[in-house]
Design an enzyme around this catalytic site. Structure first.
Site, PDB file in Angstrom:
ATOM      1  N   TYR A 101       0.798  -1.217   0.000  1.00  0.00           N
ATOM      2  CA  TYR A 101       0.000   0.000   0.000  1.00  0.00           C
ATOM      3  C   TYR A 101       0.842   1.283   0.000  1.00  0.00           C
ATOM      4  O   TYR A 101       0.908   1.993  -0.987  1.00  0.00           O
ATOM      5  CB  TYR A 101      -0.963   0.012   1.197  1.00  0.00           C
ATOM      6  CG  TYR A 101      -1.864  -1.205   1.216  1.00  0.00           C
ATOM      7  CD1 TYR A 101      -2.896  -1.333   0.292  1.00  0.00           C
ATOM      8  CD2 TYR A 101      -1.649  -2.243   2.113  1.00  0.00           C
ATOM      9  CE1 TYR A 101      -3.707  -2.461   0.271  1.00  0.00           C
ATOM     10  CE2 TYR A 101      -2.454  -3.372   2.104  1.00  0.00           C
ATOM     11  CZ  TYR A 101      -3.476  -3.475   1.182  1.00  0.00           C
ATOM     12  OH  TYR A 101      -4.261  -4.590   1.155  1.00  0.00           O
ATOM     13  N   PRO A 114     -11.175   0.120  -3.031  1.00  0.00           N
ATOM     14  CA  PRO A 114     -12.354  -0.569  -3.539  1.00  0.00           C
ATOM     15  C   PRO A 114     -13.640   0.174  -3.157  1.00  0.00           C
ATOM     16  O   PRO A 114     -13.611   1.112  -2.357  1.00  0.00           O
ATOM     17  CB  PRO A 114     -12.320  -1.931  -2.831  1.00  0.00           C
ATOM     18  CG  PRO A 114     -10.978  -2.013  -2.178  1.00  0.00           C
ATOM     19  CD  PRO A 114     -10.587  -0.590  -1.910  1.00  0.00           C
ATOM     20  N   HIS A 387      -7.478   1.148   1.456  1.00  0.00           N
ATOM     21  CA  HIS A 387      -7.295  -0.284   1.703  1.00  0.00           C
ATOM     22  C   HIS A 387      -6.206  -0.634   2.730  1.00  0.00           C
ATOM     23  O   HIS A 387      -6.102  -1.776   3.163  1.00  0.00           O
ATOM     24  CB  HIS A 387      -6.922  -0.909   0.345  1.00  0.00           C
ATOM     25  CG  HIS A 387      -7.367  -2.304   0.146  1.00  0.00           C
ATOM     26  ND1 HIS A 387      -7.548  -3.202   1.171  1.00  0.00           N
ATOM     27  CD2 HIS A 387      -7.658  -2.999  -0.982  1.00  0.00           C
ATOM     28  CE1 HIS A 387      -7.926  -4.371   0.677  1.00  0.00           C
ATOM     29  NE2 HIS A 387      -8.008  -4.261  -0.624  1.00  0.00           N
ATOM     30  N   LYS A 467     -24.417 -20.857  -4.857  1.00  0.00           N
ATOM     31  CA  LYS A 467     -23.593 -21.753  -4.028  1.00  0.00           C
ATOM     32  C   LYS A 467     -24.291 -23.062  -3.707  1.00  0.00           C
ATOM     33  O   LYS A 467     -23.675 -24.120  -3.645  1.00  0.00           O
ATOM     34  CB  LYS A 467     -23.356 -21.066  -2.665  1.00  0.00           C
ATOM     35  CG  LYS A 467     -22.251 -20.084  -2.640  1.00  0.00           C
ATOM     36  CD  LYS A 467     -21.697 -19.915  -1.248  1.00  0.00           C
ATOM     37  CE  LYS A 467     -22.514 -19.017  -0.343  1.00  0.00           C
ATOM     38  NZ  LYS A 467     -21.779 -18.571   0.842  1.00  0.00           N
ATOM     39  N   LYS A 471     -22.701 -26.790  -4.073  1.00  0.00           N
ATOM     40  CA  LYS A 471     -22.394 -27.628  -2.903  1.00  0.00           C
ATOM     41  C   LYS A 471     -23.026 -29.007  -3.038  1.00  0.00           C
ATOM     42  O   LYS A 471     -22.459 -30.001  -2.609  1.00  0.00           O
ATOM     43  CB  LYS A 471     -22.905 -26.951  -1.627  1.00  0.00           C
ATOM     44  CG  LYS A 471     -22.055 -25.784  -1.180  1.00  0.00           C
ATOM     45  CD  LYS A 471     -22.287 -25.506   0.294  1.00  0.00           C
ATOM     46  CE  LYS A 471     -22.744 -24.107   0.555  1.00  0.00           C
ATOM     47  NZ  LYS A 471     -23.165 -23.850   1.912  1.00  0.00           N
ATOM     48  N   PRO A 477     -17.809 -24.010  -3.888  1.00  0.00           N
ATOM     49  CA  PRO A 477     -18.292 -22.955  -4.786  1.00  0.00           C
ATOM     50  C   PRO A 477     -17.178 -22.019  -5.240  1.00  0.00           C
ATOM     51  O   PRO A 477     -17.158 -21.580  -6.387  1.00  0.00           O
ATOM     52  CB  PRO A 477     -19.319 -22.207  -3.925  1.00  0.00           C
ATOM     53  CG  PRO A 477     -19.770 -23.212  -2.917  1.00  0.00           C
ATOM     54  CD  PRO A 477     -18.590 -24.078  -2.635  1.00  0.00           C
ATOM     55  N   ASP A 478     -16.246 -21.738  -4.336  1.00  0.00           N
ATOM     56  CA  ASP A 478     -15.180 -20.811  -4.725  1.00  0.00           C
ATOM     57  C   ASP A 478     -14.318 -21.418  -5.834  1.00  0.00           C
ATOM     58  O   ASP A 478     -13.993 -20.749  -6.820  1.00  0.00           O
ATOM     59  CB  ASP A 478     -14.310 -20.457  -3.509  1.00  0.00           C
ATOM     60  CG  ASP A 478     -13.344 -19.352  -3.854  1.00  0.00           C
ATOM     61  OD1 ASP A 478     -13.803 -18.223  -4.126  1.00  0.00           O
ATOM     62  OD2 ASP A 478     -12.122 -19.613  -3.894  1.00  0.00           O
ATOM     63  N   SER A 504      -7.909 -15.179   2.960  1.00  0.00           N
ATOM     64  CA  SER A 504      -7.717 -14.538   4.252  1.00  0.00           C
ATOM     65  C   SER A 504      -6.778 -15.360   5.136  1.00  0.00           C
ATOM     66  O   SER A 504      -6.909 -16.578   5.216  1.00  0.00           O
ATOM     67  CB  SER A 504      -9.086 -14.396   4.919  1.00  0.00           C
ATOM     68  OG  SER A 504      -8.916 -14.010   6.237  1.00  0.00           O
ATOM     69  N   SER A 618     -11.335 -11.525  -6.253  1.00  0.00           N
ATOM     70  CA  SER A 618     -11.540 -11.614  -4.815  1.00  0.00           C
ATOM     71  C   SER A 618     -12.977 -11.994  -4.530  1.00  0.00           C
ATOM     72  O   SER A 618     -13.899 -11.450  -5.137  1.00  0.00           O
ATOM     73  CB  SER A 618     -11.232 -10.252  -4.188  1.00  0.00           C
ATOM     74  OG  SER A 618     -11.218 -10.380  -2.805  1.00  0.00           O
TER      75      SER A 618
HETATM   76  N1  COA Z   1     -18.688 -29.990  -0.914  1.00  0.00           N
HETATM   77  C1  COA Z   1     -19.731 -29.347  -0.361  1.00  0.00           C
HETATM   78  N2  COA Z   1     -19.621 -28.116   0.196  1.00  0.00           N
HETATM   79  C2  COA Z   1     -18.424 -27.507   0.158  1.00  0.00           C
HETATM   80  C3  COA Z   1     -17.298 -28.128  -0.434  1.00  0.00           C
HETATM   81  C4  COA Z   1     -17.468 -29.427  -0.982  1.00  0.00           C
HETATM   82  N3  COA Z   1     -16.456 -30.066  -1.564  1.00  0.00           N
HETATM   83  N4  COA Z   1     -16.256 -27.309  -0.319  1.00  0.00           N
HETATM   84  C5  COA Z   1     -16.700 -26.206   0.326  1.00  0.00           C
HETATM   85  N5  COA Z   1     -18.000 -26.332   0.609  1.00  0.00           N
HETATM   86  C6  COA Z   1     -18.857 -25.393   1.339  1.00  0.00           C
HETATM   87  C7  COA Z   1     -18.138 -24.825   2.545  1.00  0.00           C
HETATM   88  O1  COA Z   1     -18.302 -25.668   3.648  1.00  0.00           O
HETATM   89  C8  COA Z   1     -18.834 -23.501   2.710  1.00  0.00           C
HETATM   90  O2  COA Z   1     -20.085 -23.753   3.342  1.00  0.00           O
HETATM   91  P1  COA Z   1     -20.884 -22.597   4.127  1.00  0.00           P
HETATM   92  O3  COA Z   1     -21.474 -21.693   3.069  1.00  0.00           O
HETATM   93  O4  COA Z   1     -21.921 -23.358   4.852  1.00  0.00           O
HETATM   94  O5  COA Z   1     -19.906 -21.900   4.997  1.00  0.00           O
HETATM   95  C9  COA Z   1     -19.141 -23.076   1.297  1.00  0.00           C
HETATM   96  O6  COA Z   1     -19.118 -24.268   0.520  1.00  0.00           O
HETATM   97  C10 COA Z   1     -18.144 -22.096   0.721  1.00  0.00           C
HETATM   98  O7  COA Z   1     -16.846 -22.677   0.709  1.00  0.00           O
HETATM   99  P2  COA Z   1     -15.817 -22.399  -0.474  1.00  0.00           P
HETATM  100  O8  COA Z   1     -16.540 -22.002  -1.692  1.00  0.00           O
HETATM  101  O9  COA Z   1     -14.850 -23.506  -0.565  1.00  0.00           O
HETATM  102  O10 COA Z   1     -15.026 -21.127  -0.090  1.00  0.00           O
HETATM  103  P3  COA Z   1     -14.850 -20.283   1.182  1.00  0.00           P
HETATM  104  O11 COA Z   1     -16.120 -19.604   1.553  1.00  0.00           O
HETATM  105  O12 COA Z   1     -14.146 -21.094   2.193  1.00  0.00           O
HETATM  106  O13 COA Z   1     -13.928 -19.152   0.580  1.00  0.00           O
HETATM  107  C11 COA Z   1     -11.838 -18.109   0.259  1.00  0.00           C
HETATM  108  C12 COA Z   1     -12.629 -19.396   0.120  1.00  0.00           C
HETATM  109  C13 COA Z   1     -10.391 -18.400  -0.024  1.00  0.00           C
HETATM  110  C14 COA Z   1     -12.351 -17.072  -0.721  1.00  0.00           C
HETATM  111  C15 COA Z   1     -12.081 -17.577   1.688  1.00  0.00           C
HETATM  112  O14 COA Z   1     -11.710 -18.471   2.614  1.00  0.00           O
HETATM  113  C16 COA Z   1     -11.397 -16.314   1.987  1.00  0.00           C
HETATM  114  O15 COA Z   1     -10.227 -16.285   2.318  1.00  0.00           O
HETATM  115  N6  COA Z   1     -12.165 -15.186   1.885  1.00  0.00           N
HETATM  116  C17 COA Z   1     -11.680 -13.891   2.176  1.00  0.00           C
HETATM  117  C18 COA Z   1     -11.068 -13.270   0.950  1.00  0.00           C
HETATM  118  C19 COA Z   1     -10.787 -11.839   1.212  1.00  0.00           C
HETATM  119  O16 COA Z   1     -10.173 -11.466   2.180  1.00  0.00           O
HETATM  120  N7  COA Z   1     -11.262 -10.979   0.315  1.00  0.00           N
HETATM  121  C20 COA Z   1     -11.212  -9.577   0.516  1.00  0.00           C
HETATM  122  C21 COA Z   1     -10.185  -8.911  -0.302  1.00  0.00           C
HETATM  123  S1  COA Z   1     -10.471  -7.163  -0.324  1.00  0.00           S
END
Ligand code: COA
Length: 699
Positions: A101, A114, A387, A467, A471, A477-478, A504, A618
């Site tokens: 930054y 952002p 940020h 999502k 799932k 989903p990510d 994160s 992101s």
């Molecule tokens: N089968 C079924 N469900 C699953 C699965 C699978 N194989 N893998 C994951 N899921 C579920 C998870 O349990 C979670 O359930 P919930 O909605 O009940 O909590 C959901 O799906 C979402 O998980 P997933 O898509 O894997 O991602 P996540 O939410 O863990 O996100 C990151 C991943 C890396 C984006 C997140 O952990 C992160 O770091 N976010 C912050 C990013 C950030 O800081 N951004 C700001 C920048 S300005």
């Protein structure tokens, strides 16, 4: 989003960064780990492979091997890093702020700050805000809710578990970012910027110097809200509002103080400010525009403004120490205007991100301020944030709180005591500006208008599934969205690109982010096969068999993404470790002699290519129908996009940004639309492949 470069923690900070960090959860949280050198180098090589040709890869492999040899430079640097790890709770924090930054010399607008836009509220649908009085009530209610958020969440910790996620499936999360969003500001510096980090303890003290908000309206104005009316010397509105002299040589700021517990006072103050600002009309060339400039230009102008002028210094301090800035945008063009970029929501989002241009609201901001809440005349609310001290989640937490309280409290803040006068709480201040500064403002204006003019920011929704359905396919989903985006990029440009996704690291004390390098050998294999398959095979037989071939490739790509995401969240990514090695190399004895030669790892094409993030992505998830957005990592590159997404249960909201002067506005929009179209089709492609092998098809 992608962050760049170096900084240092400031002489302006009221406490050290460490002291300023709230101790919620801190006792339970582990320190950020340091990955082993070998692990990082191996992962790094894997991550660069899809981006290099064979010759480039072989060269890079040799460079990395030399760097990592036993007792070589890499191991020596690693030892120094391990020393640092031993002596600090988070070896990265200070360097990270520097690197990503404060040393950036680019403007904050589009390159760093952002924005997020609130969902449509009942107040909009019902036409409530159409009346002037209701608009003032609405604005006052947003202010009141924001101040309550700060009190209940950050001070009383009452709603912490509900409003701010301090705990997730992986355990406790560090909450320090939440404590840095109020009362802070970035300060321009010639070499690098500073950050004013107010200490929460000081913030808690009820005084009239640090407990107010700043209001900017029609490019004018600063206002204060004070918790306690204990101030003895209220400064009354004094200055004359007419006269050209004010406009050409003085930049007016409205400063007002209100007791935040008395909502009627807020109402009166807002009413007063809007009234005055409307009468005064729009201020041409406000000082505020300098905050939209490149940092060196702003730092030079800042020095001219404040060095020998105690009055300006004081005004600057007032802005910097305010709890937050409220921008009341009275100037929004109609949605049919060219700036609207198609839809009204796009217009609003662009307005929140950059203010549209200097003719509209770019001058109605203070981009250095950590938290700016923006409300336009339709009552559309958004946040623009600097940020340095926090990622998106705390800002979404504020939004959630405001949205929930507006829904819950059917009674809005309104005028109750007609005896009160807004002017009682307002103080008119000004910057003293000479012709030199006026020239600086002109330059800043041109610079901001030009970069905004080269941007396209568009909001999209994928509404066919969210999502929940992903799932059901036992898929993250990510990972699904990231691989769909890889495929979309490949369909659009017929190549893969270095991709940044933020993960994160808040499970560690003072953790911020690590990079997930989403473009992998596995995702590349899947995308290449998918696209080639479609271009060369049209026979029905082959069509019938395609999923047999694509399914295992897709599964591997998804699994790889999920494991990289997990490793990144565990502090085992590549990018932050490499950054640490690079920074610590400067402190090594004899560094000057060996840098040019031995640190080839950081001058190698693999390093630059793998950090040229043409997809800067992101996930910031939120159950509301809201969007977060930012500019692309590489400006002036029509193959480089910002992509910020909010995966919801049944839909995915996302924003795509692109900046290029090489094409015109229509073409920029078409480019974003093309990536969007390919993303939407890729979402269906992935679903089709996974469903063909899953029980979900039968459900
Ligand atoms: N089968 C079924 N469900 C699953 C699965 C699978 N194989 N893998 C994951 N899921 C579920 C998870 O349990 C979670 O359930 P919930 O909605 O009940 O909590 C959901 O799906 C979402 O998980 P997933 O898509 O894997 O991602 P996540 O939410 O863990 O996100 C990151 C991943 C890396 C984006 C997140 O952990 C992160 O770091 N976010 C912050 C990013 C950030 O800081 N951004 C700001 C920048 S300005």
């Amino acid at each position: 989003m992608v962050c760049r470069r170096y900084c240092y923690i400031s002489k302006y900070a009221f406490g050290t960064y460490k002291e300023a960090i709230c101790n919620i959860n801190s006792k339970k949280l582990p320190n950020l780990p340091l990955p082993s050198l070998n692990q990082t180098l191996q992962k790094y090589l894997k991550s660069v492979r899809p981006l290099l040709n064979d010759l480039e890869y072989n060269t890079s492999q040799n460079i990395v091997t030399t760097f990592g040899i036993k007792d070589g430079i890499g191991e020596n640097l690693q030892k120094l890093l391990l020393e640092r790890v031993k002596n600090s709770s988070n070896w990265l924090t200070e360097w990270w702020l520097k690197a990503s930054y404060l040393s950036g010399r680019y403007p904050l607008v589009l390159n760093s700050n952002p924005g997020l836009i609130f969902p449509t509220l009942n107040h909009h649908n019902s036409g409530y805000i159409n009346s002037r009085l209701n608009y003032i009530s609405f604005v006052s209610s947003v202010i009141s809710a924001t101040i309550k958020f700060r009190k209940q969440v950050l001070i009383d910790h009452k709603l912490l578990s509900k409003t701010a996620e301090n705990f997730n499936k992986t355990g406790h999360l560090c909450m320090s970012q939440y404590y840095h969003i109020f009362g802070n500001c970035r300060i321009p510096g010639k070499e690098q910027d500073d950050i004013l980090i107010s200490d929460l303890k000081r913030n808690l003290i009820v005084d009239d110097t640090g407990f107010y908000i700043v209001v900017i309206c029609n490019n004018w104005g600063v206002g204060r809200i004070v918790v306690d009316l204990s101030w003895n010397d209220p400064m009354h509105f004094k200055a004359s509002l007419n006269g050209n002299q004010l406009e050409t040589t003085w930049h007016i700021i409205l400063l007002w103080k209100l007791r935040f517990t008395d909502e009627t006072s807020i109402y009166k103050g807002i009413e007063y400010i809007i009234d005055k600002c409307e009468k005064m009309g729009k201020l041409k060339n406000p000082v505020n525009l300098l905050t939209a400039s490149n940092r060196l230009h702003w730092a030079n102008a800042y020095e001219k403004l404040t060095k020998a002028n105690t009055h300006n210094k004081r005004v600057m301090k007032i802005i910097q120490q305010s709890l937050f800035v409220l921008c009341l945008d009275l100037d929004i063009p109609p949605s049919g205007d060219d700036l609207s970029n198609g839809t009204l929501m796009n217009l609003k989002a662009n307005n929140i991100l950059h203010g549209l241009n200097s003719k509209h609201n770019t001058g109605n901001r203070w981009f250095d301020k950590t938290l700016q809440i923006i409300i336009d005349t339709d009552g559309r609310v958004g946040i623009n944030y600097e940020h340095t001290v926090a990622e998106g989640p705390p800002y979404f937490a504020i939004m959630n709180y405001i949205v929930e309280s507006l829904k819950r409290d059917s009674k809005m803040v309104e005028e109750r005591d007609s005896e009160l006068k807004g002017s009682q709480f307002c103080q008119l201040l000004n910057f003293q500006v000479d012709s030199n500064i006026d020239k600086d403002i002109e330059i800043a204006k041109e610079e901001a208008d030009c970069s905004i003019n080269n941007l396209n920011l568009s909001l999209y929704k994928f509404q066919d599934f969210g999502k929940h359905k992903i799932k059901l396919l036992s898929t993250s989903p990510d990972a699904f969205i990231q691989i769909a985006l890889q495929l979309a990029y490949f369909k659009t440009h017929n190549e893969v690109c270095a991709t940044y996704e933020s993960a994160s690291t808040r499970k560690f004390l003072n953790g911020r982010t690590e990079t997930i390098r989403s473009c992998t050998a596995e995702s590349t294999r899947f995308c290449t096969r998918f696209v080639n398959y479609h271009s060369i095979n049209e026979s029905q037989d082959y069509e019938n068999n395609k999923n047999d071939e694509l399914y295992p490739l897709l599964k591997k790509a998804l699994e790889k993404h999920s494991s990289l995401a997990k490793e990144a969240m565990d502090g085992q990514g590549v990018d932050r470790h490499l950054l640490g090695l690079k920074i610590i190399s400067a402190s090594m004895p004899g560094a000057e002699k060996f840098h040019g030669r031995l640190l080839e790892i950081f001058t190698d094409i693999a390093y630059s290519k793998s950090r040229y993030f043409s997809l800067s992505t992101s996930q910031v998830s939120n159950s509301h129908d809201s969007f977060m957005f930012y500019g692309p990592a590489n400006v002036n590159d029509y193959k480089s996009y910002g992509f910020c997404y909010n995966p919801r249960k049944e839909a995915i909201n996302y924003a795509i940004s692109l900046s290029s002067s090489k094409v015109n506005a229509t073409q920029r929009r078409e480019m974003n639309d093309r990536l969007n179209k390919n993303f939407q089709s890729s979402m269906h492609d992935l679903l089709g492949i996974l469903s063909s092998k899953s029980d979900i098809q039968k459900k």
